[in-house]
Design an enzyme around this catalytic site. Structure first.
Site, PDB file in Angstrom:
ATOM      1  CG  HIS A   1      -9.817   9.419   6.346  1.00 57.05           C
ATOM      2  ND1 HIS A   1     -10.683   9.139   5.675  1.00 57.05           N
ATOM      3  CD2 HIS A   1      -8.723   9.854   6.092  1.00 57.05           C
ATOM      4  CE1 HIS A   1      -9.937   9.439   4.160  1.00 57.05           C
ATOM      5  NE2 HIS A   1      -8.680   9.878   4.620  1.00 57.05           N
TER       6      HIS A   1
ATOM      7  CD  GLU B   1      -5.799   6.445   8.281  1.00 56.68           C
ATOM      8  OE1 GLU B   1      -5.201   6.837   7.447  1.00 56.68           O
ATOM      9  OE2 GLU B   1      -6.382   5.189   7.917  1.00 56.68           O
TER      10      GLU B   1
ATOM     11  CD  GLU C   1      -5.907   4.888  -0.489  1.00 53.99           C
ATOM     12  OE1 GLU C   1      -5.771   5.796   0.275  1.00 53.99           O
ATOM     13  OE2 GLU C   1      -5.215   3.788  -0.112  1.00 53.99           O
TER      14      GLU C   1
ATOM     15  CD1 TRP D   1      -4.512  12.064   6.075  1.00 54.32           C
ATOM     16  CD2 TRP D   1      -3.374  13.334   5.316  1.00 54.32           C
ATOM     17  NE1 TRP D   1      -4.813  11.806   4.754  1.00 54.32           N
ATOM     18  CE2 TRP D   1      -4.020  12.721   4.121  1.00 54.32           C
ATOM     19  CE3 TRP D   1      -2.667  14.613   4.611  1.00 54.32           C
ATOM     20  CZ2 TRP D   1      -3.971  13.309   2.859  1.00 54.32           C
ATOM     21  CZ3 TRP D   1      -2.496  14.883   3.529  1.00 54.32           C
ATOM     22  CH2 TRP D   1      -3.216  14.098   2.480  1.00 54.32           C
TER      23      TRP D   1
ATOM     24  CG  ASN E   1      -1.774   1.261   1.129  1.00 51.65           C
ATOM     25  OD1 ASN E   1      -2.684   1.260   0.163  1.00 51.65           O
ATOM     26  ND2 ASN E   1      -1.802   2.152   1.936  1.00 51.65           N
ATOM     27  CD  GLU E   2      -1.105   6.186   0.035  1.00 50.85           C
ATOM     28  OE1 GLU E   2      -0.579   6.247   1.183  1.00 50.85           O
ATOM     29  OE2 GLU E   2      -2.196   6.719  -0.717  1.00 50.85           O
TER      30      GLU E   2
HETATM   31  C1  GAL Z   1      -3.585   6.552   2.236  1.00 49.44           C
HETATM   32  C2  GAL Z   1      -3.453   5.445   2.626  1.00 49.44           C
HETATM   33  C3  GAL Z   1      -5.066   4.690   3.493  1.00 49.44           C
HETATM   34  C4  GAL Z   1      -5.593   5.852   4.232  1.00 49.44           C
HETATM   35  C5  GAL Z   1      -5.463   7.193   3.618  1.00 49.44           C
HETATM   36  C6  GAL Z   1      -6.155   8.260   4.441  1.00 49.44           C
HETATM   37  O1  GAL Z   1      -2.293   7.422   2.269  1.00 49.44           O
HETATM   38  O2  GAL Z   1      -3.210   4.569   1.461  1.00 49.44           O
HETATM   39  O3  GAL Z   1      -4.534   3.650   4.113  1.00 49.44           O
HETATM   40  O4  GAL Z   1      -4.553   6.082   5.298  1.00 49.44           O
HETATM   41  O5  GAL Z   1      -4.244   7.816   3.175  1.00 49.44           O
HETATM   42  O6  GAL Z   1      -6.240   9.552   3.707  1.00 49.44           O
END
Ligand code: GAL
Ligand code: ZN
Length: 671
Positions: free
Chosen positions: A364, A361, A313, A321, A155-156
């Site tokens: 979020h 999160e 995403e 964040w 992931n990323e």
């Molecule tokens: C991305 C990440 C996700 C989640 C998201 C929150 O960087 O792949 O898992 O953390 O940000 O904005």
């Protein structure tokens, strides 16, 4: 480029809607509700098992797939396709407890602890061994499952752990350098180690660019960026190799083409994924977050070689964040999504399905917010889903653009390095400045790599291309000589790929093409501006530029260099090179770009304005679609004839796009 592995794309039709889903955070009774709601929302594709490692492997080699089996069967039985994560993004606590040597080390030599995520060194063989053992299990178990249409590696990659300075990384860096330079003498020459008594006599003496007392060696730092990007790409490749042994499904990973992440040179990554996927979050720390979204989408399309790509995403509402996490305004999520589609995405996915009640999160946003489904947010999701279904026929078409913008991660790394003339001149700001004014002119831009074939473009923008190789500079100069138009902005063509200055007058790589020579830079304090003979103002930077063959389009009237040219134009071969030697105010910059656009006969896709109305076209051999996205507060009218897909109505000559609305017209074929 995208189909180079011969695996094609996920077998999904239309413009798909998807999300990340973390069923491990919820009980099976919630899963049933989730899948029922996903069906209501028309979710096509769900990414699971992204952070599943500690759930799947409770101790080394002890795997338990019961929960994942159940989730996969449930999704598949309900006709929801699966984008299956390899689960390696965040190792379980037992791994770092047993092997603390996998934890990353910062430039100051301090280790980072587990407790967040991605706490692993990209060069760690121990991490790699455990990760690949897990991927082997996952790939073997689900590689032929009919529900698994796509693989999601890690992931990323590099989101948090891109630069590791541990001893293991140091050894890997040395091996990478041996590969690149062959001999220590070649390395000494590339790194300019005659400076400050840095000459190496043995590979073992070389360190990563750890924290130093004074400025470090710029080429060492630049190479460490290259090495680090390659090390993470190697992690991707190692997982992809396992997946491809057990499965025919396409393989991707989510890129982070976005303003606040710069550590991965995705031009070198893109050929290795079967389909390009990006994560994008609006960044409210920027002056114009919406324009940055457009830029990121155009760059992602560039990485995909113009082929449709996936938005893997985005946030339904606020993230958690940034310093101030702004909620989306009504319709904004739809407009953002449609900007991605307009600029080439055939798949729109979200992080995340359901907002978590706990964890880092918990604030979020999600498709299903804390408040549930009797919410504005949920109704917006249903509306987006309906719109995407109506745009089905657009899938597979390509964005039309006559202008290119050259983008370079190594230039970003090098131009923003220590010891530069002005820390107020930042690579991405300069790129955005040019991009944003082209966008306001209604010009659609393809973002391309240095060294790309430019022959299809009428105009090429080259902002702040600080470090450029001879080969890439030649490509650009020959494009202009052959009749092309290039707009180059200051601090371009200054250094080569080793970050050695090109001597004999700046900008060495483009001096002849631009018909100028610069002896000295005159950066100035942010906020201070100087006048221009044609009106308007400039700031940040000036150069005591001498015309060789160019003509001046405007000159400074005051400031450090009164009377000296600030913008020039030069005929070079059959083409034209424009040079902008300072940071122009936005109106003046747009005026210069307009002149270039007009001279190069670039057809604008949309009307000129303040950027609040985006007009982009996608087409294939037969069909052509006009996307109009109105971020502004007043209705606009655009010329169009055809059929509007969002509202399903004919358009005869004039398309009205209300404030905040999106419209997509299948245009009648030009006569
Ligand atoms: C991305 C990440 C996700 C989640 C998201 C929150 O960087 O792949 O898992 O953390 O940000 O904005
Ligand atoms: Zn390391």
């Amino acid at each position: 480029m995208a189909d180079h592995q011969g695996r094609g794309r996920p077998a999904l039709a239309g413009i798909t809607l998807g999300c990340d889903y973390n069923p491990e955070q919820w009980s099976p009774s919630v899963w049933l509700e989730d899948v029922a709601l996903m069906t209501v929302a028309g979710i096509d594709l769900v990414a699971i098992n992204i952070f599943g490692w500690s759930d799947l492997e409770s101790q080394p080699g002890r795997y338990d797939f019961d929960r994942l089996d159940a989730v996969i069967e449930l999704l598949h039985a309900n006709g929801i396709a699966i984008n299956l994560g390899t689960a390696t993004a965040s190792p379980p606590p037992w791994l770092s407890a047993q092997h603390p040597e996998i934890l990353p080390v910062a430039a100051d030599g301090t280790r980072r602890f587990p407790g967040g995520r991605q706490a692993w060194c990209p060069s760690s063989p121990v991490y790699r061994r455990h990760a690949l053992a897990l991927v082997e299990q996952v790939a073997k178990r689900y590689g032929r499952h009919p529900g698994v249409v796509l693989w999601h590696v890690s992931n990323e990659l590099g989101c948090h752990n891109a630069l590791c300075y541990c001893d293991v990384s140091a050894e890997a860096f040395r091996a990478w350098l041996r590969q690149r330079y062959g001999t220590i003498a070649a390395l000494n020459s590339a790194w300019g180690t005659a400076f400050w008594s840095q000459r190496y006599h043995d590979w073992a003496e070389i360190q990563p660019p750890r924290a130093t007392l004074s400025a470090g060696n710029p080429t060492q730092i630049l190479d460490f960026h290259r090495f680090s990007s390659d090390a993470l790409l190697d992690c991707h490749q190692a997982e992809a190799e396992v997946l491809r042994r057990h499965s025919d499904a396409p393989v991707t990973t989510n890129f982070m083409v976005t303003a606040h992440i710069r550590n991965l040179d995705y031009w070198s990554w893109a050929p290795h994924v079967d389909i390009v996927a990006n994560d994008h979050y609006l960044d409210h720390r920027l002056d114009d977050p919406t324009a940055e979204l457009s830029f990121a989408a155009d760059l992602t399309r560039g990485l995909s070689g113009g082929e449709p790509w996936m938005l893997m995403e985005q946030a339904a509402g606020a993230v958690n964040w940034q310093p101030y996490n702004l909620a989306k305004t009504p319709g904004q999520m739809l407009r953002n999504s449609l900007t991605h589609v307009a600029r080439g995405a055939d798949s729109i996915s979200f992080f995340q399905w359901r907002a978590a009640p706990y964890g880092a999160e918990k604030f979020h946003s999600a498709l299903v917010p804390h408040a549930g489904t009797d919410t504005v947010a949920w109704r917006e999701v249903l509306h987006l889903s309906a719109v995407l279904k109506r745009l089905r026929e657009v899938a597979g078409t390509r964005v039309l653009a006559d202008t290119a913008l050259v983008f370079s991660w190594p230039s970003w790394w090098a131009a923003d390095g220590d010891g530069r003339p002005s820390e107020a001149v930042r690579y991405l700001d300069q790129v955005h400045a040019v991009y944003n004014e082209l966008r306001k002119l209604g010009v659609t831009v393809d973002v391309v790599a240095p060294g790309a074939d430019l022959s299809a473009y009428r105009l090429v923008a080259i902002p702040c291309l600080y470090a450029v190789s001879d080969a890439d500079a030649t490509r650009i100069n020959e494009y202009v000589a052959g009749g092309g138009h290039a707009v180059v902005t200051f601090f371009s063509g200054i250094a080569d790929e080793k970050d050695h200055i090109r001597l004999g007058g700046y900008p060495g790589a483009f001096r002849d093409m631009l018909g100028i020579s610069v002896e000295e830079f005159f950066p100035s304090e942010p906020g201070r501006t100087f006048g221009l003979s044609t009106g308007g103002r400039a700031g940040l930077w000036a150069e005591n530029l001498r015309l060789t063959t160019a003509t001046a389009l405007t000159r400074y009237t005051d400031g450090p260099l009164p009377g000296v040219p600030a913008v020039t134009r030069n005929t070079y071969g059959d083409g034209t090179g424009w040079y902008i030697a300072t940071a122009l105010d936005t109106t003046t910059l747009r005026d210069v770009l307009r002149q270039a656009v007009e001279t190069a006969w670039v057809p604008a896709t949309g009307p000129e304005g303040d950027g609040s109305v985006e007009v982009v076209r996608r087409a294939d051999g037969e069909r052509r679609y006009l996307f109009a996205i109105n971020h502004g507060t007043t209705t606009v009218e655009l010329p169009a004839t055809g059929h509007e897909l969002v509202d399903d109505q004919p358009i005869t000559g004039t398309l009205r796009v209300g404030a905040g609305q999106v419209r997509v017209v299948r245009e009648d074929r030009a006569r």
